[in-house]
Design an enzyme around this catalytic site. Structure first.
Site, PDB file in Angstrom:
ATOM      1  N   HIS A 179     -12.670   9.395  -1.377  1.00 41.39           N
ATOM      2  CA  HIS A 179     -13.309   8.396  -2.215  1.00 41.39           C
ATOM      3  C   HIS A 179     -14.249   9.009  -3.239  1.00 41.39           C
ATOM      4  CE1 HIS A 179     -12.363   6.359   1.706  1.00 41.39           C
ATOM      5  NE2 HIS A 179     -11.670   5.648   0.843  1.00 41.39           N
ATOM      6  N   GLN A 204      -5.943   2.881  -6.189  1.00 40.44           N
ATOM      7  CA  GLN A 204      -7.288   2.592  -5.696  1.00 40.44           C
ATOM      8  C   GLN A 204      -8.246   3.774  -5.828  1.00 40.44           C
ATOM      9  OE1 GLN A 204      -7.104   0.998  -1.728  1.00 40.44           O
ATOM     10  NE2 GLN A 204      -6.872  -1.102  -2.486  1.00 40.44           N
ATOM     11  N   TYR A 237      -5.529   9.255  -4.113  1.00 39.18           N
ATOM     12  CA  TYR A 237      -4.271   8.611  -3.733  1.00 39.18           C
ATOM     13  C   TYR A 237      -3.159   8.867  -4.747  1.00 39.18           C
ATOM     14  CZ  TYR A 237      -7.156   5.874  -0.451  1.00 39.18           C
ATOM     15  OH  TYR A 237      -8.014   5.476   0.533  1.00 39.18           O
ATOM     16  N   LEU A 242       0.859  -1.179   0.000  1.00 38.77           N
ATOM     17  CA  LEU A 242       0.000   0.000   0.000  1.00 38.77           C
ATOM     18  C   LEU A 242       0.901   1.237   0.000  1.00 38.77           C
ATOM     19  CD1 LEU A 242      -2.792   1.219   0.078  1.00 38.77           C
ATOM     20  CD2 LEU A 242      -2.776   1.028   2.551  1.00 38.77           C
TER      21      LEU A 242
END
Length: 734
Positions: free
Chosen positions: A528, A479, A483, A455
């Site tokens: 997100h 993802q 990010y 990650l």
């Protein structure tokens, strides 16, 4: 004290003539005379190149003077390696560059470095775009970006060497090659460096071959900030899984012995090695740096006494391998050659047009890309005991799919057709991705083709950067769009610039899949539901694709993979999360499903829905279904609208945009990104630059981060705003 490069030169000469006071050693020399003298010549050449660069800069005829003086011990690292071991070098690794190039017939490191210093178009690596240590013939990949940025790429390359050999992918370097990556002690503290070294150690701990030698050239300074004397050893010496070796970089035999041990360990055991070379910095950080402002006379004198060039001369004298007058004659001969070459290169032509400067930025052979994208499938031999699925023979008609299913299907097609394709990222393997987009691919194609990573976005992109150099077409996944900004320099500074600063000789093909944009329900917040694309659209030469539906996603992904393979393009493939599993345009109609298209979609071509003559709604991503629903409602008001899906945000589909704008004379840009720095600004500019003079308006999301829950609707573009703006544009004023 050394006040200038001329003082440094004079100090060396004085010390060299005084070597007679040093007693001869009774011990036999550890180096053969020819080898030791050869390394002295490389060190002396690097020193004179530094002197020449500073003279050229002072005269206004040179443009780069970050020197390698004090770091000449890295010539020993070059001597310990083979010439086909790929190298990614620190900007003070001049002696390494000279030593490596002197071993290859036909190369002239003196001329090559000086051509870079004067920004000559004849510079064989960058073509006059920047002074970098790089050479295709010498397997030196230029560092193109900020501090320590080359380390993730180096780790990725070390990872890819073994994988290429096992998978039958043609690689520019032999299967037993060792990657060497050099950097400074200050750089060793950068998150990019610590992350890359961590990734290498982590991979090795999993049994993944990682043949890399990290060379920390420790001069004790980060420009003016001191590094504690024991910091590098304490930070990296006790690290499990990382073999730590240390040597005095100012002592040639010691440095060479340690370098040979490091290379042998990495080559034999295919594990990472950390070589700590203690060096000094002579002459300041760069041409404008005045060391006396932050260093005392005693400190400067102590460094000068450790001059590695003088150390090599003392070794040669004390062992009887050479006399001081002969060494001075060699030094002067090299200096005369460097000065003469400097006078020649200043007369070389420089880049004189934007077209010349930009030539390597975005290579495009659309016909070849089309041919590759539509190339017939060939069976790839699967890993032992694993079924990959047939890619040959007559294919059954495909059923309608969601966006996510179409991407999964196309990734499977690419993996089945071409052994050079790799799919990887956090959670893409066992789990199949956060949203299931890569589900089942690891089981079908094996863990060597589809695999999970750390990650760490820098490590993910570094793996892609190195794998692209090794002959693969990597498809890494990030993802979430937010990010990407954790590792933006790996795209901006490394991926996008490599072709630019190597004049197209090196390239790092990749297709970076990024889940992004807003309107995701039930799992939101600004990380997100990020709607910011400005930082990606600003990168020259990068392809930015945003599909809105299944058929486009399949075709555009196929195009991106072929553009990466054929032209070495860096493609960013942004997948709207909110549309991943969308089936309906209207509740229950399943009209947003589509069979994956096998057609080729050229980069920079839009898609139009409808032929309305009253208004053109220009949009992309989530804006496409929103605008289509809006267009249907507008029809009840007597407004006939067409919807233009840009699909490609870089480069924009300008021809299609202008054609459909002129067809209606009214353009409404429905931009789900932010008002300031969003896509709509570039659409406006493209229309106006193209001569469009019709009506023009835009609706966008607010200049805000996206909050959690229903509050997101207050800052995101909605269909009501699109409809209201459209009616304002098309309703006659009284």
């Amino acid at each position: 004290m050394v006040r200038s490069s001329l003082d440094m030169d004079a100090a060396f000469r004085t010390a060299l003539t005084g070597l007679a006071v040093y007693a001869r050693s009774d011990a036999a020399p550890t180096l053969a005379a020819a080898e030791a003298l050869d390394l002295f010549e490389s060190q002396a050449t690097s020193r004179h190149l530094d002197l020449a660069a500073r003279r050229l800069g002072a005269a206004g005829r040179g443009y780069y003077s970050i020197g390698s003086a004090g770091h000449e011990g890295n010539a020993a690292v070059a001597a310990a390696l083979r010439v086909d071991d790929p190298a990614l070098l620190h900007y003070r690794s001049g002696a390494f560059f000279v030593q490596r190039c002197r071993r290859i017939p036909g190369l002239d490191p003196v001329r090559d470095v000086l051509l870079g210093v004067v920004a000559a178009a004849a510079d064989p690596i960058s073509g006059g775009r920047h002074k970098v240590f790089g050479s295709k013939a010498a397997a030196i990949i230029p560092q193109t970006s900020t501090i320590a940025s080359q380390l993730p790429r180096a780790v990725g390359l070390a990872f890819a060497l073994d994988r290429a050999a096992r998978q039958g992918v043609r690689c520019p370097w032999p299967a037993d090659a060792v990657v060497v990556c050099s950097f400074g002690d200050a750089s060793a503290n950068h998150s990019t460096a610590t992350g890359a070294i961590n990734a290498a150690v982590h991979a090795a701990a999993q049994g993944v071959p990682m043949p890399i030698v990290f060379v920390c050239e420790d001069n004790g300074l980060g420009i003016s900030v001191p590094t504690p004397p024991d910091w590098i050893e304490s930070a990296y010496g006790p690290r499990p899984g990382l073999t730590y070796l240390a040597a005095d970089g100012c002592d040639l035999p010691e440095a060479l012995g340690a370098a040979e041990d490091a290379v042998q360990l990495a080559r034999t055991w295919r594990t990472p090695v950390f070589l700590h070379l203690r060096t000094v910095r002579l002459g300041g950080h760069a041409g404008s740096d005045v060391e006396a402002a932050y260093r005392g006379p005693a400190e400067l004198a102590a460094d000068l006494a450790r001059d590695p060039l003088l150390g090599t001369a003392r070794y040669l004298h004390s062992t009887g391998l050479a006399e001081a007058p002969a060494l001075l004659e060699r030094y002067d001969r090299i200096g005369a050659q460097v000065r003469a070459t400097a006078e020649e290169v200043v007369r070389e032509a420089r880049l004189d047009s934007a077209a010349a400067v930009m030539a390597p930025l975005a290579p495009a052979r659309p016909d070849a890309v089309c041919a590759d994208a539509q190339r017939a499938h060939t069976e790839v031999t699967p890993p032992s005991g694993q079924h990959m699925g047939s890619a040959t023979g007559a294919a059954a008609p495909l059923p309608p799919m969601t966006l996510a299913q179409a991407i999964n299907h196309t990734l499977g097609e690419m993996l089945a057709r071409d052994r050079d394709v790799l799919v990887f990222g956090e959670d893409v393997g066992r789990k199949g991705g956060v949203y299931g987009v890569t589900k089942g691919l690891r089981k079908r194609f094996g863990a060597r083709r589809v695999f999970d990573t750390l990650l760490d976005e820098q490590a993910v992109l570094g793996t892609a950067l190195g794998a692209g150099l090794a002959g693969f077409v990597p498809i890494p996944e990030i993802q979430y769009l937010a990010y990407v900004h954790n590792a933006a320099d790996q795209i901006r500074g490394e991926a996008a610039t490599l072709s630019f600063f190597s004049n197209g000789q090196y390239r790092n093909p990749m297709v970076v899949r990024i889940a992004g944009l807003a309107y995701q329900k039930g799992f939101g917040g600004h990380f997100h539901n990020d709607d910011s694309l400005a930082a990606l659209r600003d990168i020259p030469g990068v392809v930015l694709a945003v599909p809105a539906r299944a058929d486009d996603a399949a075709a555009m992904l196929r195009t991106c993979v072929s553009a990466a393979r054929v032209d070495g393009r860096v493609c960013l493939f942004v997948e709207p999360i909110a549309l991943y599993h969308t089936r309906d345009l209207h509740p229950g109609d399943e009209s947003w499903l589509a069979a994956p298209s096998s057609e080729h979609v050229p980069i920079g071509s839009a898609r139009v829905y409808g032929d309305g003559a009253d208004l053109t709604i220009v949009t992309f991503g989530n804006g496409v279904p929103m605008s289509l629903r809006t267009a249907e409602r507008l029809a009840t008001h007597g407004v006939r609208a067409r919807v233009l899906d840009l699909r490609w945000l870089n480069p924009l589909p300008i021809e299609d945009l202008l054609r459909h704008a002129e067809a209606t004379g009214r353009v409404l840009v429905a931009d789900e990104t932010r008002r300031g720095g969003g896509v709509s600004e570039s659409v406006y500019a493209a229309l106006l630059d193209g001569g469009y003079r019709g009506a023009l308006a835009r609706v966008t999301s607010a200049d805000s981060f996206v909050p959690l829950g229903p509050a997101a609707d207050t800052v995101l573009l909605g269909e009501s705003e699109i409809e209201s703006a459209a009616l304002r544009m098309t309703t006659p004023t009284r």
